[in-house]
Structure formats: C-alpha cells, structure tokens
Design a protein around this motif. Structure first.
Motif, PDB file in Angstrom:
ATOM      1  N   GLY A 135      21.817  38.947  60.977  1.00  0.00           N
ATOM      2  CA  GLY A 135      20.391  38.874  60.673  1.00  0.00           C
ATOM      3  C   GLY A 135      19.932  39.885  59.641  1.00  0.00           C
ATOM      4  N   ASP A 136      20.715  40.942  59.415  1.00  0.00           N
ATOM      5  CA  ASP A 136      20.347  41.919  58.383  1.00  0.00           C
ATOM      6  C   ASP A 136      20.323  41.250  57.010  1.00  0.00           C
ATOM      7  N   TRP A 137      19.456  41.755  56.151  1.00  0.00           N
ATOM      8  CA  TRP A 137      19.374  41.255  54.780  1.00  0.00           C
ATOM      9  C   TRP A 137      20.293  42.064  53.870  1.00  0.00           C
ATOM     10  N   VAL A 138      20.837  41.397  52.862  1.00  0.00           N
ATOM     11  CA  VAL A 138      21.753  42.039  51.916  1.00  0.00           C
ATOM     12  C   VAL A 138      21.006  42.284  50.606  1.00  0.00           C
ATOM     13  N   PHE A 139      21.080  43.524  50.115  1.00  0.00           N
ATOM     14  CA  PHE A 139      20.406  43.919  48.880  1.00  0.00           C
ATOM     15  C   PHE A 139      21.388  44.578  47.917  1.00  0.00           C
ATOM     16  N   VAL A 140      21.019  44.576  46.639  1.00  0.00           N
ATOM     17  CA  VAL A 140      21.732  45.381  45.643  1.00  0.00           C
ATOM     18  C   VAL A 140      20.706  46.067  44.753  1.00  0.00           C
ATOM     19  N   THR A 141      21.088  47.207  44.200  1.00  0.00           N
ATOM     20  CA  THR A 141      20.248  47.875  43.203  1.00  0.00           C
ATOM     21  C   THR A 141      20.638  47.390  41.811  1.00  0.00           C
ATOM     22  N   GLY A 142      19.725  47.586  40.858  1.00  0.00           N
ATOM     23  CA  GLY A 142      20.034  47.349  39.450  1.00  0.00           C
ATOM     24  C   GLY A 142      20.388  45.918  39.116  1.00  0.00           C
ATOM     25  N   THR A 143      21.255  45.754  38.111  1.00  0.00           N
ATOM     26  CA  THR A 143      21.750  44.447  37.694  1.00  0.00           C
ATOM     27  C   THR A 143      23.272  44.455  37.750  1.00  0.00           C
ATOM     28  N   LEU A 144      23.849  43.274  37.837  1.00  0.00           N
ATOM     29  CA  LEU A 144      25.294  43.141  38.045  1.00  0.00           C
ATOM     30  C   LEU A 144      25.973  42.493  36.841  1.00  0.00           C
ATOM     31  N   GLY A 145      27.200  42.907  36.579  1.00  0.00           N
ATOM     32  CA  GLY A 145      28.028  42.256  35.567  1.00  0.00           C
ATOM     33  C   GLY A 145      27.985  42.853  34.182  1.00  0.00           C
ATOM     34  N   ASP A 146      27.025  43.744  33.923  1.00  0.00           N
ATOM     35  CA  ASP A 146      26.878  44.293  32.570  1.00  0.00           C
ATOM     36  C   ASP A 146      28.095  45.104  32.140  1.00  0.00           C
ATOM     37  N   SER A 147      28.628  45.913  33.035  1.00  0.00           N
ATOM     38  CA  SER A 147      29.768  46.758  32.692  1.00  0.00           C
ATOM     39  C   SER A 147      30.981  45.923  32.320  1.00  0.00           C
ATOM     40  N   ALA A 148      31.233  44.879  33.077  1.00  0.00           N
ATOM     41  CA  ALA A 148      32.400  44.039  32.805  1.00  0.00           C
ATOM     42  C   ALA A 148      32.273  43.327  31.462  1.00  0.00           C
ATOM     43  N   LEU A 149      31.065  42.867  31.137  1.00  0.00           N
ATOM     44  CA  LEU A 149      30.865  42.250  29.828  1.00  0.00           C
ATOM     45  C   LEU A 149      31.015  43.297  28.729  1.00  0.00           C
ATOM     46  N   GLY A 150      30.519  44.506  28.977  1.00  0.00           N
ATOM     47  CA  GLY A 150      30.710  45.580  28.006  1.00  0.00           C
ATOM     48  C   GLY A 150      32.178  45.840  27.737  1.00  0.00           C
ATOM     49  N   LEU A 151      32.996  45.802  28.796  1.00  0.00           N
ATOM     50  CA  LEU A 151      34.439  45.990  28.628  1.00  0.00           C
ATOM     51  C   LEU A 151      35.042  44.876  27.787  1.00  0.00           C
ATOM     52  N   ASP A 152      34.627  43.637  28.033  1.00  0.00           N
ATOM     53  CA  ASP A 152      35.159  42.516  27.257  1.00  0.00           C
ATOM     54  C   ASP A 152      34.751  42.592  25.786  1.00  0.00           C
ATOM     55  N   ILE A 153      33.600  43.170  25.519  1.00  0.00           N
ATOM     56  CA  ILE A 153      33.203  43.398  24.126  1.00  0.00           C
ATOM     57  C   ILE A 153      34.164  44.384  23.467  1.00  0.00           C
ATOM     58  N   LEU A 154      34.496  45.450  24.193  1.00  0.00           N
ATOM     59  CA  LEU A 154      35.386  46.482  23.655  1.00  0.00           C
ATOM     60  C   LEU A 154      36.785  45.955  23.411  1.00  0.00           C
ATOM     61  N   THR A 155      37.256  45.031  24.256  1.00  0.00           N
ATOM     62  CA  THR A 155      38.601  44.480  24.074  1.00  0.00           C
ATOM     63  C   THR A 155      38.638  43.356  23.049  1.00  0.00           C
ATOM     64  N   GLY A 156      37.455  42.906  22.614  1.00  0.00           N
ATOM     65  CA  GLY A 156      37.400  41.811  21.660  1.00  0.00           C
ATOM     66  C   GLY A 156      37.444  40.440  22.305  1.00  0.00           C
TER      67      GLY A 156
END
Length: 318
Positions: free
Chosen positions: A150-171
C-alpha cells in the motif's frame, strides 16, 4: 614527486575543517568525535578506469563524481556527511591531473561539509576508492527493508539523463546542440540528494539511491522488504532534454536501466503523503509518485493504465 609530497601538495590542509576531527591527515589513523545520540553511517565506493570512467574524463569531474557517488549513499540512509578517506592508485604522478582532480573533490567536499581525514596513494592502474562516514540520529536511519503493501513509490529529480549523457560521450547518440551540455553535466556532475534524505527521516518507510538503474535498485527494496510493486511508466519524471532527443521506448530504457542518476527512490505510507510533500518542498527537491507497493515479490509495470511487459534490466557489476 614522492608519495608524501603528493599528499602534502594536493590533499593536506584542503577542504572542509570540522571541529569533530581531533586528528586528521599525517598519523597512522585519524581521530574523530561523533555527536552524542547519533550513529555512524559508513559507505565505500570504487571507481576503476575503463570500467566506471573513461581515460579522457575530465579530472575535475572525476574528483567531484567520486565523492558525489558516496554522498548519494549517505543521502539514501538519511545521514549527514562528515568525514572521508581516499585511496588513490595512479600509473604515474601527473601534477596537472592531480590538481584538477583534487579541485573537483574538494569542491564537493566543501559544499557538503565533508573533511578528508586520511587515505593512501600507490602506483597501479588508475582507481579511486572513497570511504565516506556520516552521522544519523539513533533509530532514524532510512533502510531498504521497511516498505509495506500500500505504500506509494516516489523518486526525486528526473531519470535517464546521466545515461544519455554517457551515450553522447561515447558517440552512440547525437542530440540537439542546446541539450548536449546539460545531459553531459548530469553524467559528470550528479547531485546527491543529501537534504532530501534528511527530509525523509521519520516519513519514508524505505529508501535507496539510484546508481544502477530504477529496475535494479527498486528490486533491492522489494527483496529486502518482501513485497512487490507496480510502476506506472507514464509517471516517470523525464527531462525535456531527454524526451526531445529520444523516442518513448528509448526514454523508458534510459529511465529504468541507465543508472548513475543518483536520485533517491523511496516509499511512503498513505498517512505521510502530505508530510512528504511539505518536507521535500522545504528541501527544494522536485519529486514524483511513480507507483505503489503491492503483495507478492514481483516488479510489474503499466503504461497508459495497461500492463506492460518490460525486459529492461539495470547494471550488473559481475
């Protein structure tokens, strides 16, 4: 440059000064004086060149991120940062690299009130190991094992930005020029949610930081708490910089499996939902409700109200 010269020049008498450090760098051990009524929270993190970072990663960003990753662990426990030790392995002494690395390290240390109290340096493959120590009031630490049905699940901020940033760096990914710097910086300079962790004490039933991806990290809470969860994929908080550059399927993959967001994922009883909103507002942290804890032991997903079968898996260390 010899070992003790290296330590003296780049790491001694730099950064935060704390009154609870009675003996710092320079002896066989450091001595610290914990606050009465608090317990010590300790975490250790290792970054290895070629595994956790590329050889051409800017040294300043590496210094900052090395500490930020550890601070995120303290945040997930609701602990207040205090002291750290640093073990640094280098193939050779590069003074320019060391100056930039220590600059990034102490930039994070000063902002979050962390004192460097000791460590070690040696010759070898480039590797950074930080052990972080924090303090948390007795019986107030956040854990992975407290989630209830019954507890609710939360997250802070936004998700996935770091991984996309890494893919930019690798080309591997090309993005709009106006979004590139933001996404790369989200990978190089994550924000450990220390204040949010403090705000969650006494309100959240469980918490973890998102280092290996939401799918993997939420799985740790479910296993420790002996529960399941349903996550609403259309409720995941995604930045405009991410959604402007990838389609929905890719965005979900980044959010669920990308890792290194260093946001907090936490569960909250219904009775504390209003209090959580107020507490995180005062902490200046954005957050989103993304699902609910349920019976069983499975992690399930919905998209637009319909069951969604996901094959997305987070990072595995071995």
């Amino acid at each position: 440059m010899k070992e003790f010269q290296l330590i003296e020049q780049f790491f001694t008498n730099r950064g935060q000064k704390r009154r609870d450090v009675t003996l710092g760098i320079g002896d066989d051990c450091a001595l610290v004086q914990p606050c009465e009524g608090k317990v010590i929270a300790i975490s250790c993190d290792t970054l290895v060149e070629g595994v956790h970072f590329f050889a051409d990663m800017p040294a300043k960003a590496l210094g900052y991120k090395s500490l930020a990753a550890n601070l995120s662990d303290l945040a997930a426990m609701g602990a207040e940062p205090a002291w750290m030790t640093l073990a640094l392995s280098l193939p050779e002494v590069d003074e320019k690299w060391l100056e930039q690395f220590s600059l990034g390290l102490f930039e994070a240390a000063e902002y979050y009130g962390v004192a460097l109290i000791g460590g070690d340096t040696t010759r070898g493959p480039k590797c950074i190991n930080i052990t972080i120590h924090g303090q948390v009031p007795e019986k107030k630490a956040l854990k992975r094992s407290g989630a209830n049905i019954g507890d609710w699940v939360f997250v802070t901020g936004t998700l996935g930005d770091s991984a996309l940033g890494l893919d930019i760096l690798t080309g591997d990914k090309q993005v709009a020029e106006e979004d590139k710097a933001y996404l790369i910086n989200r990978h190089y300079y994550p924000t450990p949610r220390v204040l949010a962790g403090h705000a969650l004490r006494g309100l959240a039933s469980s918490a973890i930081d998102l280092s290996d991806g939401l799918s993997s990290d939420l799985g740790h809470i479910l296993k420790a708490s002996h529960v399941g969860a349903v996550i609403e994929l259309d409720s995941l908080p995604l930045s405009e910089q991410l959604t402007n550059n990838v389609d929905q399927q890719q965005a979900l993959a980044y959010a669920l499996t990308g890792g290194e967001d260093y946001e907090l994922l936490f569960t909250v009883p219904e009775s504390q939902r209003g209090a959580i909103a107020t507490a995180l507002l005062h902490a200046g942290v954005k957050f989103a409700r993304i699902g609910q804890i349920c019976a069983g032991d499975k992690l399930k997903f919905t998209l637009n109200g319909e069951p969604f079968k996901s094959e997305f898996k987070g990072f595995k260390h071995f």
